[in-house]
Design a protein around this motif. Structure first.
Motif, PDB file in Angstrom:
ATOM      1  N   ILE A   1       7.251   3.195  10.884  1.00  0.00           N
ATOM      2  CA  ILE A   1       6.052   2.197  11.147  1.00  0.00           C
ATOM      3  C   ILE A   1       5.211   2.661  11.191  1.00  0.00           C
ATOM      4  O   ILE A   1       4.957   3.610  11.797  1.00  0.00           O
ATOM      5  CB  ILE A   1       6.205   0.702  11.628  1.00  0.00           C
ATOM      6  N   VAL A   2       3.950   2.610  10.734  1.00  0.00           N
ATOM      7  CA  VAL A   2       2.621   3.146  10.129  1.00  0.00           C
ATOM      8  C   VAL A   2       1.967   3.273  11.902  1.00  0.00           C
ATOM      9  O   VAL A   2       1.558   1.810  11.491  1.00  0.00           O
ATOM     10  CB  VAL A   2       1.673   3.014   8.611  1.00  0.00           C
ATOM     11  N   THR A   3       1.593   3.983  12.071  1.00  0.00           N
ATOM     12  CA  THR A   3       0.804   3.548  13.197  1.00  0.00           C
ATOM     13  C   THR A   3      -0.425   3.906  12.939  1.00  0.00           C
ATOM     14  O   THR A   3      -1.997   3.378  13.343  1.00  0.00           O
ATOM     15  CB  THR A   3       0.772   3.834  14.993  1.00  0.00           C
ATOM     16  N   SER A   4      -1.226   5.188  12.117  1.00  0.00           N
ATOM     17  CA  SER A   4      -2.441   5.262  12.122  1.00  0.00           C
ATOM     18  C   SER A   4      -2.406   6.113  10.608  1.00  0.00           C
ATOM     19  O   SER A   4      -1.402   6.942  10.714  1.00  0.00           O
ATOM     20  CB  SER A   4      -3.030   6.071  13.325  1.00  0.00           C
ATOM     21  N   PHE A   5      -3.633   5.697   9.435  1.00  0.00           N
ATOM     22  CA  PHE A   5      -3.393   6.976   8.516  1.00  0.00           C
ATOM     23  C   PHE A   5      -5.374   7.302   8.591  1.00  0.00           C
ATOM     24  O   PHE A   5      -6.056   6.812   9.263  1.00  0.00           O
ATOM     25  CB  PHE A   5      -3.314   6.538   7.715  1.00  0.00           C
ATOM     26  N   GLN A   6      -5.169   8.724   8.006  1.00  0.00           N
ATOM     27  CA  GLN A   6      -6.510   8.794   7.519  1.00  0.00           C
ATOM     28  C   GLN A   6      -6.253   9.198   5.082  1.00  0.00           C
ATOM     29  O   GLN A   6      -5.415   9.235   5.987  1.00  0.00           O
ATOM     30  CB  GLN A   6      -6.853  10.082   7.707  1.00  0.00           C
TER      31      GLN A   6
ATOM     32  N   SER B   1       0.815  -1.494  -0.088  1.00  0.00           N
ATOM     33  CA  SER B   1       0.000  -0.073   0.344  1.00  0.00           C
ATOM     34  C   SER B   1       0.693   1.149  -0.064  1.00  0.00           C
ATOM     35  O   SER B   1       2.152   1.606   0.448  1.00  0.00           O
ATOM     36  CB  SER B   1      -0.705  -0.190   1.196  1.00  0.00           C
ATOM     37  N   GLU B   2       0.434   1.711  -0.507  1.00  0.00           N
ATOM     38  CA  GLU B   2       1.352   2.984  -0.714  1.00  0.00           C
ATOM     39  C   GLU B   2       1.463   4.483   0.167  1.00  0.00           C
ATOM     40  O   GLU B   2       2.130   4.617   0.625  1.00  0.00           O
ATOM     41  CB  GLU B   2       0.724   4.637  -1.370  1.00  0.00           C
ATOM     42  N   ILE B   3       0.652   3.818   1.677  1.00  0.00           N
ATOM     43  CA  ILE B   3       0.824   4.520   2.596  1.00  0.00           C
ATOM     44  C   ILE B   3       1.569   3.927   3.618  1.00  0.00           C
ATOM     45  O   ILE B   3       2.031   4.604   4.238  1.00  0.00           O
ATOM     46  CB  ILE B   3      -0.685   4.489   3.213  1.00  0.00           C
ATOM     47  N   LEU B   4       1.537   2.726   3.377  1.00  0.00           N
ATOM     48  CA  LEU B   4       3.104   2.318   4.151  1.00  0.00           C
ATOM     49  C   LEU B   4       4.062   2.758   3.463  1.00  0.00           C
ATOM     50  O   LEU B   4       4.966   2.886   4.223  1.00  0.00           O
ATOM     51  CB  LEU B   4       3.009   0.148   4.175  1.00  0.00           C
TER      52      LEU B   4
ATOM     53  N   SER C   1      -5.922  12.174  12.215  1.00  0.00           N
ATOM     54  CA  SER C   1      -5.203  10.656  12.367  1.00  0.00           C
ATOM     55  C   SER C   1      -4.455  10.774  13.398  1.00  0.00           C
ATOM     56  O   SER C   1      -4.166  10.040  13.377  1.00  0.00           O
ATOM     57  CB  SER C   1      -3.955  10.772  10.220  1.00  0.00           C
ATOM     58  N   GLY C   2      -4.687  12.178  14.306  1.00  0.00           N
ATOM     59  CA  GLY C   2      -4.343  11.777  15.394  1.00  0.00           C
ATOM     60  C   GLY C   2      -3.139  13.143  15.797  1.00  0.00           C
ATOM     61  O   GLY C   2      -1.994  13.774  16.306  1.00  0.00           O
TER      62      GLY C   2
END
Ligand code: SF4
Lengths: 423, 423
Positions: free
Chosen positions: B269-274, B232-235, B358-359
């Motif tokens: 490392i991704v912990t959260s995303f929107q 995924s491009e988010i990661l 997203s935080g």
């Protein structure tokens, strides 16, 4: 759903039960039956059975229309009449269906209501919805006022308040449309049947604690809750259905089988998720497949508690007929306050040994959506597990972007993966 | 030597990044994404190979000035070879039935146009702020020359129509533009000495052994890669940003089709995303429409917005109504500079909402994606970050467009290491 979709025997049976109910509705006037329109959350189906009245649930019609790809046109019809884009799409789908001849989702005409009964006032939309229907049908309306569980519990005075309304408003209204007297023994009989079915339903939903889970507690779950949250609670048919369903699920556990999905049995359970929020109905199968493709099983969901929550041990109790109905009205999922919802979700993540929480936030429903981000953060904090957020709608096909949803689900699951590897 | 590749198939451009085993960037490549995603990925990959060999040469020679000169020569040869292919293809086009009537004068004009284009190829390539893409370079040069040679017999439109047909074919063929086949001639152009020639030979002889490739981005599903080679491009954005700026905690990426707010831990490392919902409001595409509407290039919008003295307040960033919004404002007599300043702020406001969801924005904050090159967007972002979160370090890398591909290459390298460890 296409014909080639895999189905469990219980699912076929459930489909038949619903079809039978719609057929009964189509014949209602001929058969001299009275009809009441009411909503799913905290519904009073046993009481209607006690009067021999047939219930119609407009949200069910809407979601069925959604699954059958009819909702888009109905919504357009309602918008033409002046309902804004921001109105809950269940309402618009229902109004559109009504204006298009009131043919139910199975193709049979729906009978006009003799009474409209609102037994859950947590959603303001429900009141407006019935106001609109009242315009159409000019029949009596009973709106019970059900207090919100703001403090996370039902007090005696709350219970008494609702029981009073049942006694002084709803029961007399039912007596007057049917011309029969309220018979408490009949109600108690129905309540006893409810409790039996409820025990089996809870066993089915909790079977997801097994590894692999024999069921999908969200996508499969919506089929399992169909009978109990609609016309069948309090009937022998429901008791039989849930007994057999439970046996079917126990058999899957014994054989170590995963859940049946429209695209086949899920053979490798890679992710276990808890889901909050209703499903999207217009792309239901596609949505489910996105989970299936990744080996993700939903082990617990809150949507399967919309009609009523049984997790805290609640069962309909024939010994306290009206009180138990009042408790049920108070206890539906969206009538719970945020702390209770957070607590419930965090418990699901722990008890069902889930990898995390996925929230499907639907544009239509504020009863669900308000506060969901807060819930997300809080559950994340309490469980230490990753959570994510996707956005769709109930029955508005315009609000389902497959690429976007798929992207988020994949990204989320890869994030879960990374987290696991880092651990 | 062992290398890993990341390929980011975006909605407008496709990027490739090559890493050595020490996670150092060896080469990058970029091209227009076209209908043929395979080809776009191939071309970006080829470019990354070329870039990698130049990097190796720089490491061999330790002579930046010379390497720069050599690379310029090499690029020129590449360009001329593409131009030759374009000329050939255009000439073939003149044999078509469609232009039979004017074939001879058409051919004669085309020869002159291409001669001119070859003559000033050098000037074109060194022009500051020019596009990197052959298509754009050729387009502006061709149309400039076509204006000069068009007349009553052969119109400007006749000429451009040949160009349009030819450029698509050239774009959709892989050309022989490898390092190996062009470098010696380029070296001769620069008058390289023996030591330099030997270094070039060593670089040519170095085998670049790809031990892993990961694909990501909007079109990643279309890549001919196995599922475990797609991320995924988010990661990828999270990890890529972390690699560029190791203290990154929050990442904002505004790309063509979507906007993403990502939180990463200290390991990237991704912990959260929107991310934005199905609608592309406030994404890069929105600026594209605005530019079209104003008949300007997208890269001209930022500088014009910076000229604003009284920013107009704009709340809607709906891509569909972008044109209407703009025309309304213009009719109200508002200045283009001020409207544009308002538009940029509106886009960033939308991104701020996603970030909040997203935080929030933690220290440090990295901004990536095409819009990160837009000074007006960046200035609006700085302002809003300060207002909402106080002082934050805002990182923007000049090669931020490669963030996703970089992350993918890092994943490719790590996967290869894990495979090796497991073996
Ligand atoms: S807003 Fe939610 S609870 Fe209310 S009618 Fe719509 S879907 Fe049901």
């Amino acid at each position: 759903m296409s014909e080639s979709a895999h189905k469990e025997p219980s699912q076929l049976r459930q489909k038949q039960m619903i079809a039978d109910h719609f057929a009964r509705l189509a014949r209602a006037k001929q058969d001299g039956k009275k009809v009441v329109y009411t909503f799913v959350p905290g519904n009073l189906t046993e009481l209607f059975h006690a009067f021999g009245v047939l219930p119609v649930y407009p949200e069910i019609n809407a979601l069925q229309s959604g699954m059958r790809q009819k909702s888009g046109a109905y919504i357009a019809e309602a918008e033409k009449l002046g309902h804004s884009e921001d109105v809950c799409t269940y309402v618009k789908c229902d109004i559109g269906m009504l204006k298009s001849g009131n043919i139910g989702p199975t193709g049979e005409p729906l009978p006009e209501p003799d009474l409209l009964v609102l037994s859950y006032t947590g959603c303001f939309t429900f009141m407006k919805w019935f106001e609109l229907l009242k315009e159409e049908y000019d029949c009596p309306v009973v709106m019970l006022h059900v207090p919100y569980q703001g403090d996370g519990r039902i007090t005696d005075s709350m219970r008494r308040y609702v029981v009073d309304q049942l006694r002084t408003e709803l029961i007399p209204a039912l007596e007057s449309i049917t011309g029969t007297r309220y018979d408490e023994a009949r109600l108690q009989e129905a309540l006893a049947l409810s409790a039996r079915a409820e025990d089996d339903l809870v066993a089915v939903l909790e079977s997801a604690k097994h590894r692999p889970s024999p069921i999908d507690a969200y996508f499969g779950g919506v089929y399992y809750i169909g009978p109990i949250f609609t016309a069948f609670r309090g009937t022998q048919a429901a008791v039989d259905y849930y007994r057999d369903l439970r046996a079917e699920v126990e058999d899957r556990i014994a054989k170590g089988l995963g859940p049946v999905t429209p695209d086949g049995v899920l053979t490798e359970e890679k992710y276990r998720l808890v889901v909050e929020g209703p499903p999207n109905w217009t792309s239901f199968r596609e949505f489910w497949k996105m989970f299936y493709d990744e080996g993700a099983v939903v082990v617990a969901s809150t949507y399967t508690k919309v009609g009523g929550v049984y997790d805290n041990g609640f069962r309909h109790d024939p010994e306290r007929p009206l009180e138990t109905l009042a408790d049920y009205c108070h206890g539906c999922y969206t009538n719970l306050n945020l702390p209770t919802r957070v607590e419930m979700l965090a418990r699901y993540v722990r008890d069902y040994d889930a990898d995390g929480l996925l929230i499907n936030s639907v544009k239509s429903c504020n009863s669900f959506s308000a506060g969901q981000l807060l819930i997300l953060r809080e559950v994340e904090k309490r469980t230490g597990k990753a959570a994510t957020f996707i956005e769709t709608d109930l029955v508005d096909p315009r609000y389902f972007s497959a690429a976007n949803v798929k992207n988020r689900i994949e990204s989320y699951l890869q994030m879960v993966d990374q987290k696991r590897r880092a651990a | 030597m062992n290398v890993a590749l990341g390929i980011d198939l975006g909605s407008t451009t496709t990027k490739a990044v090559m890493l050595d085993e020490d996670e150092r960037v060896l080469g990058r490549g970029i091209t227009n994404s076209r209908s043929n995603y395979d080809l776009a990925a191939q071309i970006a990959r080829d470019e990354a190979f070329v870039g990698a060999r130049f990097e190796l040469l720089r490491r061999e020679l330790n002579d930046d000035a010379f390497c720069k000169r050599l690379e310029a020569r090499f690029r020129r040869r590449q360009h001329l070879s593409q131009l030759a292919r374009l000329r050939e293809t255009a000439m073939r086009e003149t044999e078509s039935e469609r232009v039979a009537r004017i074939a001879t004068p058409l051919r004669e004009r085309l020869e002159r146009i291409f001669d001119d284009m070859e003559t000033d190829a050098h000037r074109r390539l060194v022009a500051p702020k020019g596009s990197d893409f052959f298509r754009d370079l050729a387009n502006s040069a061709f149309s400039a020359a076509a204006t000069r040679y068009a007349d009553r017999d052969v119109t400007f439109e006749d000429l451009m129509s040949v160009f349009d047909k030819a450029i698509i074919q050239v774009e959709n063929t892989r050309l022989d533009l490898t390092f190996e086949s062009n470098i010696r001639a380029a070296l001769a152009d620069c008058g390289g000495d023996d030591a330099q020639a030997r270094a070039v030979d060593r670089v040519v002889a170095t085998e670049l052994n790809v031990i892993g490739t990961i694909g990501t981005g909007y079109g990643r599903q279309r890549l001919p890669f196995p599922k475990d080679s797609i991320r995924s491009e988010i990661l990828c954005h999270g990890l890529g940003a972390h690699h560029m700026f190791p203290r990154t905690a929050t990442v904002l990426d505004i790309g063509g089709q979507d906007t993403k707010a990502i939180q990463v831990d200290k390991n990237g490392i991704v912990t959260s995303f929107q991310m934005n919902d199905r609608c592309a409001a406030g994404c890069g595409r929105y600026l594209g429409y605005i530019a079209d509407e104003m008949s300007m290039g997208v890269h001209e919008l930022g500088p014009m917005a910076m000229q604003s003295t009284r920013r107009v307040k704009i709340t809607s960033t709906c891509t569909v109504f972008a044109g209407a919004e703009l025309r309304d404002r213009l009719t109200m007599g508002q200045r283009r500079e001020d409207i544009l300043a308002g538009l940029h702020r509106a886009i960033i406001l939308r991104a701020m909402a996603l970030l909040a969801r997203s935080g929030g924005i933690d220290e440090e904050f990295t901004f990536t994606g095409g819009v990160a090159n837009n000074e007006a967007a960046v200035s609006a972002l700085r302002e809003l970050v300060r207002e909402n979160y106080g002082e934050r370090t805002i990182n923007i890398s000049p090669s931020s467009i490669y963030t996703g591909a970089l992350g993918a290459a890092l994943f490719a390298l790590r996967d290869a290491r894990n495979r090796r460890a497991a073996a």
